[in-house]
Design a protein around this motif. Sequence first.
Motif, short mmCIF file in Angstrom:
data_model
loop_
_atom_site.label_atom_id
_atom_site.label_comp_id
_atom_site.label_asym_id
_atom_site.label_seq_id
_atom_site.Cartn_x
_atom_site.Cartn_y
_atom_site.Cartn_z
N THR A 123 0.74 7.32 0.20
CA THR A 123 -0.20 8.36 -0.21
C THR A 123 -1.58 7.78 -0.50
OG1 THR A 123 1.64 9.62 -1.14
CG2 THR A 123 -0.54 10.21 -1.90
N VAL A 124 -1.60 6.60 -1.08
CA VAL A 124 -2.89 5.95 -1.35
C VAL A 124 -3.55 5.52 -0.04
CG1 VAL A 124 -4.00 4.00 -2.50
CG2 VAL A 124 -2.14 5.22 -3.64
N LEU A 125 -2.76 5.01 0.88
CA LEU A 125 -3.33 4.58 2.18
C LEU A 125 -3.97 5.76 2.90
CD1 LEU A 125 -0.64 2.10 3.62
CD2 LEU A 125 -2.81 1.57 2.50
N GLY B 298 0.84 -1.20 0.00
CA GLY B 298 0.00 0.00 0.00
C GLY B 298 0.87 1.24 0.00
N ASP B 299 0.87 1.95 -1.12
CA ASP B 299 1.58 3.22 -1.21
C ASP B 299 1.07 4.17 -0.11
OD1 ASP B 299 2.98 5.20 -3.49
OD2 ASP B 299 1.43 6.16 -2.28
N HIS C 205 -9.59 18.86 -4.11
CA HIS C 205 -9.41 18.80 -2.66
C HIS C 205 -8.54 17.63 -2.23
CE1 HIS C 205 -12.26 22.06 -1.89
NE2 HIS C 205 -12.93 21.57 -2.91
N GLN C 206 -7.88 17.00 -3.19
CA GLN C 206 -7.08 15.81 -2.86
C GLN C 206 -6.00 16.11 -1.83
OE1 GLN C 206 -4.54 14.16 -5.91
NE2 GLN C 206 -4.84 12.08 -5.16
N ASN C 207 -5.35 17.23 -2.02
CA ASN C 207 -4.27 17.59 -1.11
C ASN C 207 -4.78 17.79 0.32
OD1 ASN C 207 -1.38 18.18 -1.17
ND2 ASN C 207 -2.00 20.18 -0.39
N GLU C 208 -5.88 18.49 0.45
CA GLU C 208 -6.48 18.70 1.78
C GLU C 208 -6.90 17.40 2.41
OE1 GLU C 208 -9.80 21.63 1.53
OE2 GLU C 208 -8.83 22.12 -0.37
N GLN D 16 -5.30 8.23 1.62
CA GLN D 16 -6.57 8.54 0.96
C GLN D 16 -7.67 7.58 1.39
OE1 GLN D 16 -6.23 9.98 -3.25
NE2 GLN D 16 -4.07 9.57 -2.88
N LEU D 17 -7.29 6.34 1.68
CA LEU D 17 -8.29 5.41 2.22
C LEU D 17 -8.78 5.90 3.58
CD1 LEU D 17 -6.83 1.87 1.44
CD2 LEU D 17 -8.58 3.15 0.20
N ILE E 292 -5.66 14.43 2.00
CA ILE E 292 -4.49 13.68 2.49
C ILE E 292 -3.95 14.34 3.76
CG2 ILE E 292 -2.13 13.01 1.91
CD1 ILE E 292 -3.11 12.75 -1.03
N ASP E 293 -3.95 15.66 3.77
CA ASP E 293 -3.48 16.36 4.98
C ASP E 293 -4.39 16.05 6.17
OD1 ASP E 293 -1.42 17.44 3.56
OD2 ASP E 293 -2.29 19.45 3.37
N VAL F 131 -0.71 -3.46 -2.06
CA VAL F 131 -2.07 -3.89 -1.84
C VAL F 131 -2.93 -2.72 -1.40
CG1 VAL F 131 -3.55 -5.44 -0.55
CG2 VAL F 131 -1.19 -6.08 -0.99
N GLN G 201 -3.59 12.65 7.49
CA GLN G 201 -2.34 12.66 8.24
C GLN G 201 -2.55 13.26 9.63
OE1 GLN G 201 1.18 13.62 6.17
NE2 GLN G 201 2.36 14.01 8.03
N GLN H 53 -4.01 16.03 -8.35
CA GLN H 53 -3.54 17.26 -7.69
C GLN H 53 -2.31 17.01 -6.82
OE1 GLN H 53 -5.71 18.93 -4.26
NE2 GLN H 53 -5.86 20.85 -5.39
N LYS I 88 -11.07 8.79 3.07
CA LYS I 88 -12.36 8.28 2.59
C LYS I 88 -13.22 7.83 3.77
CE LYS I 88 -13.43 3.95 0.68
NZ LYS I 88 -12.94 2.78 -0.06
#
Lengths: 718, 718
Positions: free
Chosen positions: A464-466, A461-462, A571-574, A468-469, A576-577, B4, A580, B365, A472
């Motif tokens: 940055t992708v994690l 799991g990258d 809003h992808q950056n926000e 985003q999960l 992810i922030d 994954v 975090q 983004q 979500k």
Amino acid sequence: MTEVVDRSGGSGRTVNTKTGPNAGTTSGTGTSAGSRGGAQPAVDVAALGEQLLGKWADVRRQSRGLAGEPELHKTEGLTHTEHRTRVFGQLKYLVDHNAVHRAFPAELNGADDHGGNVAGFEELVTADPSLQIKAGVQWGLFGSAVMHLGTAEHHAKWLPGIMSLEIPGCFAMTETGHGSDVASIATTATFDEATGEFVIHTPFRAAWKDYTGNAANDGLGAVVFAQLVTKGVNHGVHAFYVDLRDPDTKEFLPGIGGEDDGVKGGLNGIDNGRLHFNNVRIPRTNLLNRYGDVTADGTYSSPIASPGRRFFTMLGTLVQGRVSLDGAAVAVSKIALAAAIRYATERRQFNASSHTDEEVLLDYQRHQRRLFTRLATTYAAGFAHEQLLQKFDDVFSGAHDTDEDRQDLETLAAALKPLSTWHALDTLQECREACGGAGFLIENRFASLRADMDVYVTFEGDNTVLLQLVAKRLLADYAKEFRNVDFGVLARYVVTQATGVAIHRTGLRQVAQFVADTGSVQKAALALRDEEGQRALLTDRVQTMVSEVGAALKGAGKLPLEKGAALFNQHQNELIDAAQAHAELLQWEAFTDALREVSDPGTKVVLTWLRDLFGLSLIEKNLAWYLMNGRLSMQRARTVGDYINRLLVKIRPHALDLVDAFGYGEEHIRAAIATGDEKTRQDEARAHYRAQRASGNAPVDEKVLLARTAIAARGRRN
Amino acid sequence: MTEVVDRSGGSGRTVNTKTGPNAGTTSGTGTSAGSRGGAQPAVDVAALGEQLLGKWADVRRQSRGLAGEPELHKTEGLTHTEHRTRVFGQLKYLVDHNAVHRAFPAELNGADDHGGNVAGFEELVTADPSLQIKAGVQWGLFGSAVMHLGTAEHHAKWLPGIMSLEIPGCFAMTETGHGSDVASIATTATFDEATGEFVIHTPFRAAWKDYTGNAANDGLGAVVFAQLVTKGVNHGVHAFYVDLRDPDTKEFLPGIGGEDDGVKGGLNGIDNGRLHFNNVRIPRTNLLNRYGDVTADGTYSSPIASPGRRFFTMLGTLVQGRVSLDGAAVAVSKIALAAAIRYATERRQFNASSHTDEEVLLDYQRHQRRLFTRLATTYAAGFAHEQLLQKFDDVFSGAHDTDEDRQDLETLAAALKPLSTWHALDTLQECREACGGAGFLIENRFASLRADMDVYVTFEGDNTVLLQLVAKRLLADYAKEFRNVDFGVLARYVVTQATGVAIHRTGLRQVAQFVADTGSVQKAALALRDEEGQRALLTDRVQTMVSEVGAALKGAGKLPLEKGAALFNQHQNELIDAAQAHAELLQWEAFTDALREVSDPGTKVVLTWLRDLFGLSLIEKNLAWYLMNGRLSMQRARTVGDYINRLLVKIRPHALDLVDAFGYGEEHIRAAIATGDEKTRQDEARAHYRAQRASGNAPVDEKVLLARTAIAARGRRN
């Protein structure tokens, strides 16, 4: 490779100087009270060490014992092929020492101990990360997939060989064309009713399996993930057991091909490679059929009706990979800090506060900032990991194994693994730089460990992708809670009890209701040095960020696909922030929970300083946010940096104790600069100059001579 | 090594999505106007490329030609001993191709071309950083020391052999016990009047020379730095030519010993090692005597009376090391971004905005933020480097070679080298992560280059120490300017014309007087998107930070040594931050200066966006400071992030042009993922699915089937 700095003009020395009254005081190993006489709090190193070992202390001790053995240590400077050979041999050593079977069923001589298995596995990283990850491929991925996705027949047929390493195997999921997006893999497993076989096929180059451990050389078998197609319907990703190579010749079986991924940035003890399948036929029963099966006539069935939930459940069994990477990353950060802090208490450089002795590095403010902030984060990440591991064990032991538990576990792992793995890279690099040129020598291991840990931030799991999960999940919980609420109102940064509940419902942590209780963020800010003040600020930030993005995205789902997607992307950056910030809060909460378990008063005081340093560092990092959103006044914000600087001075005398409590010995740290040699060298140098001065034969410095001459000349003139 | 991520629940896709109207539009190589028809500005890639090549464009082109030759490329996966052998052979190749003699005197077949020499040297980094640094040791350090610190006799005797590589040699300055603090080295060179010889001696283990290139194997000679003692007086650090090894047997000469530093974190093509001297006698004339000499009777003399200034002058000749590392770091950042951005325009992952095609990475983004902010910094660092290199050439050619020029050059190099080398590591790592698992494969070079570049941040002056030198200079200039001014007043963050002058007087840059001119920082902030607004904010921050620390340290020099030192240490962190802010301002100014030289209007528009992105990113990074100090209002601060996001979208269509303008070919980039192979794979995959859909034989997705069944059931019920 030479380091040059001029110090002409005399004032260079004043830039590097000594800190307050504690400068130069280094506590010894062990309880530090005795030597200081009570004025200072003291750390009970043994008790703290026990707490850090956590629930699976015995397993960790046992595994550290193994990891300390030279047979398992990384040999530096090998070619990647030599390294692979060594690590394969080490895997056998682990089998011979019963180190890798804890998670497997008792009836196969395992122990059904999932938490203990991961705890033991994590500790292997100190021997050689390649060893850890190759063991993870064999037993944590390949073996686990057979165990969790297969059924009794599969277990009986393959697990013994997998456990004994008779069948080295691959976990063939990732494809060249698809990394983190597993649902989109292109390999197909099409059921042929005529022969009762699945046909495994790679339709194009991007569908080759890639980065697969054991694929280049050792893998005799593989669990291959592919889209299961029967009767013209694609039932989504399923796992299939496929024999790869002839056990005698080690040649690929017909229809199977592949290539070596070659040298990598690290982890070169593992033979990663690529695999492709040209209409390879396997028996129907090679489908690992716990969550989906196909009868002889090609009829598909599954205990889980929803394809989405089925996919989630199948991949969910693999969360242990992320859990163990989180723990390994913490272990490596501990090793690095133990070495760098030890060295910094011995190494002297530049003489600022006296004419003869140079300063110990750890007395420089910047050096303290570089190392202690990371020490604090390492403690936080360690305590958070222990909670994650217990949650993992609760789920996998069946003690708490609802759908919600599994989702919480997934989200928690997705939140913590990115932070701890990035932290490990950051810590290794800062420690390496803090040790100067010596830090770059492989004998001091920072560079070697960093190279090996690098890929931890993108595999399983990258990161940055994690995140985003996680985002979500935060948004989904938020939306659930406020389905009937006016988003506009919420978005106006109103902190109410309701938003507190929204975060609470993520099921991850019982976050405190401080803000709701007091009804005022401003009041909380007044106490930013207190636990509740920190909690309020950190919690409020997560809540506000999530509600802001939630409001901005309101209705995105109802827009045409492309427009909705564009809105999200803005809003992808926000997002992810926000994820975090949530993960950082979890770490802070875990640290704070751990403080409650400390009974020794001195230890509690020092650890509280360290927790405050962690909390204040998070607030300092996001200070702009707190100011922009009116959470902190300009005046208060300006005190954060000073307070951090004062905490550094307080922690300074306990730095060695705090790394000693990690409990790693020289057989784990194995850094030439952290052996006391530096102190020996420094003492020898100082003794030399002392003796020279005492003898009266020391050369006079030209500068001193010039000054004397000038004074004499002045004397003559007067 | 498997990646994954579950995407169950269907909503995962919405997190990764596409950006606005420019999504998917990628400009081709070359001028991008033609294909778009005028609405968009276009970059004139050829003209921009020429500007980036700078004053020494021809030398750079020539050197890139060499660096593109396979003979000079790093072979991955070698042992460190094999790598050393290869690189030593490559050094001979450079000699044979006349690539390394530009800086040497014309009478020895050099070209007296100092700027061109460094420009050419920098470009070698793309072939193999080990090659660059080993060449730097031989000609840039060892040879340069003989040339700049020695006199005619030395030149005649040793330079020909050094230039031809007949005498591989060491620059033996750094000691195990002293890295950046060269003035404190402990090796002594004591003059023995009886024999007319210097006695080179290592008094204790910490005084061994360490990390010395060419020391482990190849070095036949060395320039050894030691404290010159004659007639009982220590005249400070001087350089001595010492024969190390027998040219035939390669054995150490009597009294000399050493050991191999072994494997390192990178740069393993260089044989770094340790050296020690046991009363080794060398002729008096082996003292490199340009700045200090000893007569046969032991009398010391120097053209520079002050020992401090003498030391500064001797070490000052070595500034070219820092200059060239600055340039090499920029070159490597360019290579990394060229590869990662090219890949991101081809790689697809997750389908968000359509049901069939996945998004190109560069349309996300976050991906834009990760890569474009670093692209902007790389441009800034590149333009700043060109100014540094011209300043260096001005000094070393003698065109502008006053004491002040030399000090300015030193300070400028000390400011820029830390930023560019840290930036290179950060960029390599971000690019490697942005390419996922593929980024970790050595075939894509990020990990290899990162390992090699790692030590750039601590050698030739540890970055943290260098920034302290800059801070010292800023403080000194400040103190000079305000000797008679009440510090308290200044410290109250008053921005006046006077403080503008203080910074101006560092001699480094003509910083604009915007704040002074308008008399209002608040007014400046209104225009934070404009050049003058950015300049005002960035300049004001440096000025204020310096004056604050200056005020806090007022009188520190009059305190007792230990107390003064403690006071300085309490502000060490701020001092380093101020120096960094100053260096960032220099980069921003250089970028802005470069904009003025752009004549093509389209290029100017796009580059101005990129400069704004750089400026706004700096302001965003330090937003807390601007808020705490009342420089930006909460409302205005909240617009910074949005404005950055809008710039990303504007820059997106020009990303490929902006990396193409770097002018590196595939022979320099050499990353498998940046060759167009990824596009071929993606196109093949999409063609496969298109054909499948067209054939009507594509399997139906179970989810689609379930949806149809549900609709049909509802139809039956109705």
